[in-house]
Scaffold this motif. Structure first.
Motif, PDB file in Angstrom:
ATOM      1  N   UNK A 129       0.967  -1.278  -0.121  1.00  0.00           N
ATOM      2  CA  UNK A 129       0.135   0.068   0.070  1.00  0.00           C
ATOM      3  C   UNK A 129       0.647   1.282   0.142  1.00  0.00           C
ATOM      4  N   UNK A 130       0.566   2.303  -0.892  1.00  0.00           N
ATOM      5  CA  UNK A 130       1.195   3.392  -1.136  1.00  0.00           C
ATOM      6  C   UNK A 130       0.726   4.293  -1.876  1.00  0.00           C
ATOM      7  N   UNK A 131       1.274   5.306  -2.218  1.00  0.00           N
ATOM      8  CA  UNK A 131       0.897   6.666  -2.997  1.00  0.00           C
ATOM      9  C   UNK A 131       1.176   6.191  -4.586  1.00  0.00           C
ATOM     10  N   UNK A 132       0.242   6.597  -5.306  1.00  0.00           N
ATOM     11  CA  UNK A 132       0.326   6.322  -6.677  1.00  0.00           C
ATOM     12  C   UNK A 132       0.881   7.325  -7.546  1.00  0.00           C
ATOM     13  N   UNK A 133       1.061   8.560  -6.823  1.00  0.00           N
ATOM     14  CA  UNK A 133       1.557   9.719  -7.521  1.00  0.00           C
ATOM     15  C   UNK A 133       2.566  10.609  -6.179  1.00  0.00           C
ATOM     16  N   UNK A 134       3.368  11.029  -6.756  1.00  0.00           N
ATOM     17  CA  UNK A 134       4.200  11.876  -5.632  1.00  0.00           C
ATOM     18  C   UNK A 134       3.646  12.861  -4.776  1.00  0.00           C
ATOM     19  N   UNK A 135       4.178  12.502  -3.307  1.00  0.00           N
ATOM     20  CA  UNK A 135       3.453  13.538  -2.504  1.00  0.00           C
ATOM     21  C   UNK A 135       4.270  14.912  -2.663  1.00  0.00           C
ATOM     22  N   UNK A 136       3.233  15.773  -3.157  1.00  0.00           N
ATOM     23  CA  UNK A 136       3.791  17.135  -3.596  1.00  0.00           C
ATOM     24  C   UNK A 136       4.203  18.133  -2.380  1.00  0.00           C
ATOM     25  N   UNK A 137       3.315  17.912  -1.171  1.00  0.00           N
ATOM     26  CA  UNK A 137       3.544  18.740   0.112  1.00  0.00           C
ATOM     27  C   UNK A 137       3.637  17.636   1.266  1.00  0.00           C
ATOM     28  N   UNK A 138       3.753  18.224   2.102  1.00  0.00           N
ATOM     29  CA  UNK A 138       3.750  17.432   3.570  1.00  0.00           C
ATOM     30  C   UNK A 138       2.548  17.284   3.986  1.00  0.00           C
ATOM     31  N   UNK A 139       1.503  18.050   3.691  1.00  0.00           N
ATOM     32  CA  UNK A 139       0.080  17.790   3.878  1.00  0.00           C
ATOM     33  C   UNK A 139      -0.588  16.767   3.370  1.00  0.00           C
ATOM     34  N   UNK A 140       0.003  16.706   1.956  1.00  0.00           N
ATOM     35  CA  UNK A 140      -0.515  15.571   0.968  1.00  0.00           C
ATOM     36  C   UNK A 140      -0.003  14.175   1.569  1.00  0.00           C
ATOM     37  N   UNK A 141       1.202  14.168   2.135  1.00  0.00           N
ATOM     38  CA  UNK A 141       1.968  13.099   2.893  1.00  0.00           C
ATOM     39  C   UNK A 141       1.241  12.407   3.877  1.00  0.00           C
ATOM     40  N   UNK A 142       0.915  13.532   4.662  1.00  0.00           N
ATOM     41  CA  UNK A 142       0.101  13.118   5.796  1.00  0.00           C
ATOM     42  C   UNK A 142      -1.213  12.517   5.522  1.00  0.00           C
ATOM     43  N   UNK A 143      -1.889  13.069   4.668  1.00  0.00           N
ATOM     44  CA  UNK A 143      -3.270  12.717   4.137  1.00  0.00           C
ATOM     45  C   UNK A 143      -3.112  11.033   3.612  1.00  0.00           C
ATOM     46  N   UNK A 144      -1.977  10.733   2.882  1.00  0.00           N
ATOM     47  CA  UNK A 144      -1.875   9.698   2.410  1.00  0.00           C
ATOM     48  C   UNK A 144      -1.261   8.700   3.439  1.00  0.00           C
ATOM     49  N   UNK A 145      -0.771   9.032   4.387  1.00  0.00           N
ATOM     50  CA  UNK A 145      -0.349   8.142   5.625  1.00  0.00           C
ATOM     51  C   UNK A 145      -1.508   7.773   6.405  1.00  0.00           C
ATOM     52  N   UNK A 146      -2.329   8.787   6.492  1.00  0.00           N
ATOM     53  CA  UNK A 146      -3.728   8.323   7.204  1.00  0.00           C
ATOM     54  C   UNK A 146      -4.552   7.055   6.732  1.00  0.00           C
ATOM     55  N   UNK A 147      -4.396   7.066   5.427  1.00  0.00           N
ATOM     56  CA  UNK A 147      -5.159   6.294   4.382  1.00  0.00           C
ATOM     57  C   UNK A 147      -4.399   4.992   4.550  1.00  0.00           C
ATOM     58  N   UNK A 148      -2.866   4.929   4.468  1.00  0.00           N
ATOM     59  CA  UNK A 148      -2.201   3.650   4.301  1.00  0.00           C
ATOM     60  C   UNK A 148      -2.036   3.140   5.981  1.00  0.00           C
ATOM     61  N   UNK A 149      -1.822   3.886   6.699  1.00  0.00           N
ATOM     62  CA  UNK A 149      -1.639   3.586   8.109  1.00  0.00           C
ATOM     63  C   UNK A 149      -0.265   3.575   8.655  1.00  0.00           C
ATOM     64  N   UNK A 150       0.033   4.032   9.726  1.00  0.00           N
ATOM     65  CA  UNK A 150       1.372   4.254  10.323  1.00  0.00           C
ATOM     66  C   UNK A 150       1.980   2.920  10.652  1.00  0.00           C
ATOM     67  N   UNK A 151       3.138   2.288  10.798  1.00  0.00           N
ATOM     68  CA  UNK A 151       4.158   3.212  10.521  1.00  0.00           C
ATOM     69  C   UNK A 151       4.501   3.475   8.809  1.00  0.00           C
ATOM     70  N   UNK A 152       4.852   4.403   8.030  1.00  0.00           N
ATOM     71  CA  UNK A 152       5.154   4.504   6.823  1.00  0.00           C
ATOM     72  C   UNK A 152       6.722   4.786   6.458  1.00  0.00           C
TER      73      UNK A 152
END
Length: 440
Positions: A129-152
């Motif tokens: 499980x992971x992002x299909x596109x680059x995380x352009x900002x730290x906020x996008x990374x945080x949003x993606x991690x919330x879906x993927x689940x920690x740790x990332x």
């Protein structure tokens, strides 16, 4: 068969390629930096051309000029430096030379981890499980991690060799690591794109050797276990993996073939996977579009020479060994010029260099007594490879070989290997990528 070959690399891999080329009566050309003028590979080639400063192995123009000057017909890039540089691969062919490696398009497709993930998913290869596109900002990374689940895992999309990766256990850690990884990626790779992927706290690193043949077929040979690592970089590899059953092996090899076919792969490559020992699930990690440092252990259990097969494929010839036949067990130890406790580099002049010998013992080295390990390059001095009838036999031979390897001058991690080869976790074969940290 290719008649003349320039080796665009240094040290042990340059000697390794030169050795096979000489056996095949191929004229060899070495290129060397001013820091490497006294190393064995320079003397062992039929012709050697100086290309300047220590970092000249990344200078594609200088290497192409040396190829023209020496009338070389082909270029073998080894690993590291320009081996996975799609622009250089294309330039080699544009200049009328043979590139001993995969097509430039395959290198480019697999060089970006996000693009590679998406291609593999489309081809039916399992991905974490992971992002299909680059995380352009730290906020996008945080949003993606919330879906993927920690740790990332926070990964540089253009990274490789274990570089540009960090683990985040929570949102605060992710915010810190995102900026660090992005800055590192921009500095090291010229590309700050960041991938967010699920991190597995206990995981094994297993990879599959593939060959893309001259006739267009892609075949998978066998797997290698690469879980003994420090700072995400491999120290020990073995083949076959003690964690892989016959049924799992079948699935791993089938997935590796799909991965190669998805990018029209040719020549030697490696499909790296993460294996969850708790569930038996595996996930695509990355594809290395070159010969791996640890290729000798696959050679030993298959009874072949992978550099020869690379040269045959690049020449338009078929391979010449039984790809389905394997026997025995092989282990490779990376002998580095580094402190065996903290793994900090310790270069220096080699005062003593005595390699172990004996049945089933092989040493691929880049140095000899009187040469100097400089701080300009990776700390790898040699690869100690052993082959036994089974895993226990290979471990016994490895113990004896480590005890018989004498190096003085630069620091070496030989004491670490003596410790590892008596470690209960390693001896049981039930280890993961955290074994070195647990030993320390």
């Amino acid at each position: 068969m290719i008649e003349s070959l320039l080796v665009a690399n240094r040290g042990e891999i340059a000697r390794r390629v030169i050795r096979t080329a000489k056996r095949l009566n191929i004229r060899t050309v070495a290129v060397y930096s001013e820091a490497d003028a006294g190393l064995p590979f320079v003397v062992e080639a039929d012709e050697a051309i100086g290309i300047g400063a220590p970092q000249s192995y990344r200078n594609g123009e200088a290497i192409l000029a040396a190829a023209k000057e020496s009338n070389a017909q082909a270029i073998h890039p080894g690993y590291g430096f320009l081996s996975e540089n799609a622009d250089f691969a294309r330039a080699v062919e544009t200049n009328g030379l043979i590139w001993v490696g995969p097509p430039a398009d395959a290198i480019r497709a697999m060089g970006d981890k996000i693009n590679a993930r998406n291609l593999m998913a489309e081809a039916g290869v399992p991905v974490a499980p992971g992002t299909h596109d680059p995380a352009a900002t730290v906020e996008a990374a945080v949003e993606a991690a919330a879906t993927i689940g920690y740790p990332v895992m926070v990964k540089a999309a253009a990274g490789g060799g274990g570089m540009g990766m960090a683990v985040a256990d929570d949102e605060g850690g992710l915010r810190t690591q995102f900026d660090k990884v992005r800055a590192f990626a921009e500095r090291m790779f010229g590309d700050g794109s960041v991938l967010i992927e699920r991190y597995f706290p206990r995981v094994r690193h297993v990879e599959v050797q593939i060959l893309g043949l001259a006739d267009g077929r892609v075949i998978a040979l066998s797997e290698r276990e690469c879980s003994v690592q420090r700072r995400n970089q491999k120290l020990v590899e073995e083949a076959p993996s003690p964690a892989v059953s016959a049924s799992l092996r079948k699935d791993l090899l089938a997935a590796a073939v799909k991965a190669g076919e998805a990018v029209g792969y040719r020549n030697a490559g490696t499909v790296e996977c993460l294996l969850d020992p708790a569930t038996g699930e595996f996930f695509f990690l990355e594809m290395n579009t070159r010969l791996q440092v640890e290729h000798p252990i696959t050679e030993l259990i298959h009874g072949t020479d992978l550099v020869e097969q690379q040269l045959r494929i690049a020449s338009g010839l078929d391979i010449n060994f039984d790809t389905e036949k394997t026997s025995g067990h092989a282990i490779e130890l990376r002998i580095n010029a580094e402190d065996p406790k903290r793994f900090l580099p310790g270069p220096g002049k080699v005062v003593t260099w005595v390699e172990p010998t004996g049945e089933g013992v092989r040493v691929d080295s880049g140095y000899a007594e009187g040469t100097t390990v400089t701080p300009h390059y990776d700390s790898l001095m040699a690869k100690l490879i052993v082959f036994g009838a089974d895993r226990a036999d290979a471990i016994a031979k490895a113990r004896a070989a480590v005890a018989g390897f004498e190096i003085a001058g630069p620091k070496s991690n030989l004491p670490f290997f003596a410790e590892l080869l008596d470690n209960d976790e390693f001896l049981a074969g039930d280890y993961d990528t955290g074994i070195v940290s647990r030993m320390r």
